[in-house]
Design an enzyme around this catalytic site. Structure first.
Site, PDB file in Angstrom:
ATOM      1  N   PHE A 252       9.588 -51.453 -16.908  1.00 45.67           N
ATOM      2  CA  PHE A 252       9.324 -50.688 -15.689  1.00 45.67           C
ATOM      3  C   PHE A 252      10.445 -50.864 -14.675  1.00 45.67           C
ATOM      4  CE2 PHE A 252       5.303 -52.139 -17.575  1.00 45.67           C
ATOM      5  CZ  PHE A 252       4.809 -50.912 -17.978  1.00 45.67           C
ATOM      6  N   GLY A 479       9.045 -46.546 -23.623  1.00 46.12           N
ATOM      7  CA  GLY A 479       7.618 -46.268 -23.684  1.00 46.12           C
ATOM      8  C   GLY A 479       7.217 -44.821 -23.524  1.00 46.12           C
ATOM      9  N   ASN A 653       6.148 -32.405 -23.966  1.00 43.79           N
ATOM     10  CA  ASN A 653       5.046 -32.860 -24.807  1.00 43.79           C
ATOM     11  C   ASN A 653       3.852 -33.131 -23.907  1.00 43.79           C
ATOM     12  OD1 ASN A 653       3.186 -34.532 -26.283  1.00 43.79           O
ATOM     13  ND2 ASN A 653       4.801 -34.969 -27.754  1.00 43.79           N
ATOM     14  N   GLU A 727       8.457 -41.659 -12.531  1.00 41.18           N
ATOM     15  CA  GLU A 727       8.270 -42.255 -11.207  1.00 41.18           C
ATOM     16  C   GLU A 727       7.137 -41.590 -10.425  1.00 41.18           C
ATOM     17  OE1 GLU A 727      10.273 -44.701 -11.578  1.00 41.18           O
ATOM     18  OE2 GLU A 727      11.642 -43.677 -12.934  1.00 41.18           O
TER      19      GLU A 727
END
Length: 760
Positions: A252, A479, A653, A727
Site C-alpha cells: 500500500f 494486488g 475489468n 487511491e
C-alpha cells in the site's frame, strides 16, 4: 469443419484473475520463498533507545553461536562504493535528505533502528544469535510527539528551493478570507500514525552471482526503481542488477522506498559470499518500512447563508524523520475540489526522532480529505443544508486551481448513483433522528479525488508459432490484477482469446516500466500493451504479402489458435490471419513464418503521454456514502452499509476494479474506526506492535460494500480512456463514516480513530 465463435469483447468484462490459480494453490513464489543453493538467513538487531550513539557493541557470543556465519555492524560493514540511494515515487514530490544508510555510523536516529545483522545457516539460529548481541548507548533526549513540537514546524526544503513546488503556500484571492465570512467555522483535525500491514511481510533474498552481478528477489512496487537504487549504491551498471518481484503479497506504499533491511541483506550476502534471505517481523513492520504520518490539520471555511463557499483556509503539519524530509499532497484536494474565490493553504513538517514515513494508500489526499470533507459536513449542518446539496451548490465545472477544463468529470453522476443506492432520502438533517432500539442510525458522505497520472512504459510482445502471445513488462502487480487487465487489453486489441495470452511481469530484465503507485499503472502500461499488440498486427500485415499490404493494423483479424478443437497434433486450430472487411482472404500464420524465415513475430513498443496534461486537468473522482449504527449505551460503531462510486474512466475489468474499490473501503473503515500506531513518548517506542494491539478491519467489521462505476472513457489521458482507481477507493471513506457518526449521535469526532470512549 466447425467454425469457432469469435472472441467476445474483453475490456470491461468481469474476468477472473489470470494468476488466481497460482495464488490459491500455493504455486506463486514470493520474495521470501525462493530456495537458492547454499542459502543463508539474516535477522536484524534493532536499537533499544530512540536517540543517541552506540558506545559499545558486544557480538562475541553471537559470533560463537552454532551456525553463525557473520555478525555485521558499523564496526565491520563494507562500505558500498557508489552514491547513496534515493527512494522516490515519480508521481509524488521528491524527498530531501537521504534515506537511512544502514551500518554507516554509530548514530541512533529512531527506536529499533537496525544496528547489526546476524547471518546463520538457519533462520532459527540467526534469530537466537541476534538475541545475544549486546549494545551500550549514550542516550540523548528524543522527540516523538508532533503536537509537542508543532512550534518547530518548517516549510519543506524542496519548497524553499523551488517557488513552483506544490508544497509551497498557495493563495487564491484574499488571504484567510474566511475570518470575515458571513457564516464561518474553524476546526482542527488529527490523523494518527497508521502502518502498512499487508499479508506479506517485507522480505528480500539477495544473491551476488558474481562480484559485480547482483540478483534480488525483493518485495518491491518498482523493479526498475529498486534496480536503479542499488546499482547506484554499489557502483554497478544497472544491467548488472536484476530485481525479481513476480508476486507481491499486497503493498500500500510501503514498497515504494529502498529500506535498510534491503541494504542489510545485500551487505550480508557480499560478506558471506552466499545468498541471504531476510524477512522482517510484524513488529519490525512498524518501525522499518514507513507509515502514514501523524498529521495535524486546521481548516477554516466561510459561506453565504444560501450555501456558497466564500473562503477556505487549510493548514497542515505532518511528521517526518530527522534525517529525511517526507512530503505528501495533503492540501491538494482543498485547492481544486470546490468553487471558492478565496483559498489559502499552508503545509509544514515537523522533524521527529522516528523512522521515515512513506506514501500509504491514498497518501496525503486521504489525510486531507478527512479534514476537508468533515468541514463540508459541518458547514452544511450550520447552514441547515443537506450535505449533498451543499456540495452541488459548490460544484466546479473546471479546475479552479489550474484554470483548465477537466479532461472529464462525472462526479455528479457518482453523487446520483451513490445517493440512490444508500437510500440518502432516509437521512434526516437533525442528528439522532433515526434509531432502531438502542442503535442510533446515521448517514454520511465523503468525496475523493486523485490525479490521473500517466508515465512512460514499454511492452515487448511475441506471437509464437503455436498461436499464443507472450507479453513482457517490468511493471509489478501489488494486488490490483495488473496481469489480468493487460491480458484483457491485449485480447481486445488482437481479437483472440485471453486464454492464448500470457503477460509476464515483475522482472527488471523485461522492458521498462515505472513503479506501481499513484494509480498510474493501467494508465501507463495499458497503452503500451495496446500499441505493442497493434505493432504485432502491423508486422503481420507486412509479412503476409500483397493481399494485406494496404490494410490497416486494426483490420487484421485472427482465426484459430485456440485449444477448443483437435484439428492438429497440438490440439489447436491452426492460426490464420484474415481481414475484417474481406474474411475470404486468409493466410496461415505458419506459412507466414516459413516464407519469411522467422521463428515468431515480435515487437517492443514504448508508449508515453503527450501534451494533453498541458491542456487539461486530469483527475479521477469518487464519492462514498456510509450508513452507520452507533449503540447508545456502549458507543460501539458499526458500518452497516457502504456505497462507493467512482468516475475512473474506462473500467477494464469490472470484477478486479470492484475489488479495488471494496478493498479501499475496508481500509477506510480501519482509518475511521480502528487504526492508531501509538508511541510511548517517554521511551519513543511503539506500544502497538502486533495485530493484538494495532487493530485492522476483519470480515465482521466490514459490510457488503456496494460499488458503482460511471464507466465513461477519458480520451485525453490515453487511448483506452482509463484513469485510476487505487487511491480514490479510500480517499473520502473515513470522513463519510465520521459524518455518519455525527448524523447518528450529534457528536463531531475530529481526531481519528472514532472509538467508543469518544462517543460515550
Amino acid at each position: 469443419m466447425n467454425e469457432q465463435p469469435k472472441p467476445k469483447k474483453q475490456i470491461g468484462a468481469p474476468m477472473n484473475r489470470v494468476d488466481g490459480h497460482q495464488k490459491v494453490t500455493g504455486a506463486a513464489t514470493y520474495s521470501a520463498e525462493y530456495q537458492l543453493p547454499n542459502i543463508t538467513y539474516a535477522v536484524l538487531v534493532g536499537s533499544t533507545v530512540t536517540k543517541g550513539r552506540l558506545t559499545g557493541l558486544d557480538t562475541k557470543a553471537a559470533e560463537r553461536a552454532p551456525g553463525v556465519l557473520a555478525v555485521i555492524s558499523h564496526l565491520n560493514a563494507p562500505k558500498p562504493p557508489g552514491p547513496k540511494p534515493e527512494g522516490k515515487d515519480p508521481s509524488q514530490p521528491q524527498t530531501q535528505g537521504n534515506p537511512l544508510q544502514v551500518f554507516n555510523d554509530d548514530k541512533i536516529r529512531f527506536n529499533d533502528q537496525p544496528i547489526a545483522v546476524v547471518v546463520a545457516d538457519s533462520w532459527e539460529r540467526a534469530r537466537y544469535a541476534a538475541g545475544l548481541v549486546k549494545a551500550q548507548y549514550a542516550k540523548e533526549a528524543h522527540q516523538t510527539n508532533l503536537e509537542a513540537n508543532a512550534d518547530k514546524a518548517f516549510l519543506p526544503t524542496a519548497a524553499k528551493k523551488n517557488p513552483k513546488n506544490p508544497m509551497n503556500d498557495y493563495q487564491r484571492g484574499q488571504v484567510d478570507a474566511y475570518k470575515t465570512g458571513a457564516v464561518k467555522l474553524e476546526s482542527e483535525y488529527v490523523i494518527p500514525t497508521e502502518v502498512h500491514h499487508p499479508m506479506e511481510l517485507q522480505a528480500i533474498t539477495a544473491h551476488w552471482e558474481a562480484p559485480d552481478r547482483l540478483t534480488l528477489y525483493d518485495k518491491t512496487q518498482g523493479t526498475m526503481a529498486t534496480r536503479r537504487d542499488f546499482a547506484k549504491q554499489w557502483g554497478l551498471p544497472e544491467e548488472n542488477v536484476k530485481v525479481i518481484a513476480t508476486y507481491v503479497g499486497g503493498a500500500f506504499g510501503n514498497a515504494l522506498h529502498s529500506w535498510p533491511h534491503e541494504a542489510a541483506a545485500i551487505l550480508a550476502a557480499k560478506v558471506v559470499n552466499r545468498p541471504v534471505k531476510l524477512m522482517l517481523t510484524r513488529e519490525q513492520m512498524f518501525t522499518m518500512v514507513g507509515y502514514r504520518p501523524y498529521t495535524w490539520q486546521k481548516l477554516g471555511m466561510s459561506a453565504t447563508p444560501d450555501g456558497k463557499i466564500t473562503a477556505i483556509t487549510h493548514e497542515s503539519i505532518g511528521q517526518t524523520s530527522s534525517y529525511e524530509e517526507f512530503t505528501e499532497s495533503t492540501l491538494a484536494q482543498t485547492r481544486m475540489m470546490y468553487q471558492s474565490p478565496n483559498v489559502t493553504t499552508r503545509y509544514r513538517l515537523a522533524a521527529l526522532d522516528i523512522g521515515s514515513p512513506i506514501w500509504m494508500r491514498g497518501p496525503g489526499e486521504a489525510t486531507g480529505a478527512f479534514a476537508l470533507e468533515s468541514a463540508m459536513d459541518e458547514m452544511a449542518y450550520m447552514l441547515n443544508l443537506d450535505p449533498l446539496e451543499f456540495r452541488l451548490r459548490n460544484y466546479t465545472d473546471e479546475d479552479p486551481e489550474k484554470n483548465k477544463p477537466w479532461s472529464t468529470k462525472f462526479l455528479k453522476e457518482c453523487y446520483q448513483l451513490g445517493a440512490d443506492r444508500i437510500g440518502w432520502n432516509k437521512r434526516q438533517l437533525k442528528p439522532g433522528s433515526l434509531r432502531d432500539g438502542d442503535w442510533l442510525i446515521g448517514y454520511g458522505m465523503g468525496v475523493g479525488t486523485f490525479g490521473a497520472h500517466r508515465g512512460a512504459a514499454t511492452v515487448g510482445a511475441q506471437l509464437l508459432p503455436n498461436g499464443t502471445v507472450l507479453l513482457q513488462c517490468a511493471t509489478t502487480d501489488i494486488g490490483p490484477g495488473t496481469g489480468t487487465a493487460m491480458t484483457q487489453i491485449a485480447a481486445d486489441t488482437l481479437g483472440i482469446s485471453p486464454d492464448n495470452i500470457r503477460f509476464e511481469l515483475g522482472n527488471s530484465s523485461f522492458p521498462k516500466a515505472g513503479t506501481q503507485g499513484g494509480s498510474s499503472t493501467v494508465n501507463s502500461v495499458g497503452p503500451a500493451t495496446q500499441e505493442a499488440c497493434l505493432a504485432l498486427k502491423d508486422k503481420l500485415r507486412t509479412l503476409a504479402g500483397a493481399a494485406f499490404s494496404t490494410a490497416k493494423a486494426e483490420d487484421i483479424t485472427f482465426e484459430g489458435g485456440q485449444t477448443v478443437m483437435r484439428n492438429d497434433a497440438n490440439g489447436k486450430l491452426p492460426l490464420q490471419i484474415s481481414l475484417r472487411n474481406n474474411p475470404g482472404v486468409k493466410v496461415s500464420y505458419s506459412d507466414i513464418l516459413r516464407q519469411n524465415g522467422q521463428q515468431n513475430v515480435s515487437a517492443t513498443v514504448e508508449a508515453k503521454p503527450g501534451g494533453e496534461g498541458q491542456k487539461y486537468s486530469m483527475y479521477s473522482f469518487s464519492v462514498h456514502f456510509a450508513e452507520v449504527r452507533v449503540h447508545q449505551l456502549t458507543g460501539e460503531v458499526r458500518v452497516s452499509k457502504l456505497v462507493s462510486c467512482a468516475d475512473a474512466g474506462t473500467i477494464v475489468n469490472e470484477k478486479t476494479a470492484g475489488n479495488q474499490m471494496k478493498g479501499g473501503a475496508v481500509g477506510g473503515i480501519g482509518m475511521a474506526l480502528m487504526e492508531h500506531a501509538r508511541i510511548d513518548d517517554r521511551f519513543g517506542r511503539y506500544v502497538t506492535k502486533d495485530f493484538a494491539d494495532y487493530h485492522v478491519p476483519v470480515h465482521a467489521d466490514s459490510p457488503d460494500v456496494q460499488v458503482a462505476f460511471v464507466n465513461q472513457p477519458d480520451p485525453h489521458v490515453n487511448a483506452l480512456g482509463t484513469k485510476g482507481i487505487g487511491e480514490i477507493a479510500i480517499i473520502g471513506v473515513a470522513p463519510a463514516i465520521a459524518n455518519a457518526v455525527f448524523n447518528a449521535t450529534g457528536k463531531r469526532i475530529r481526531e481519528l480513530p472514532i472509538t467508543p470512549d469518544k462517543l460515550i
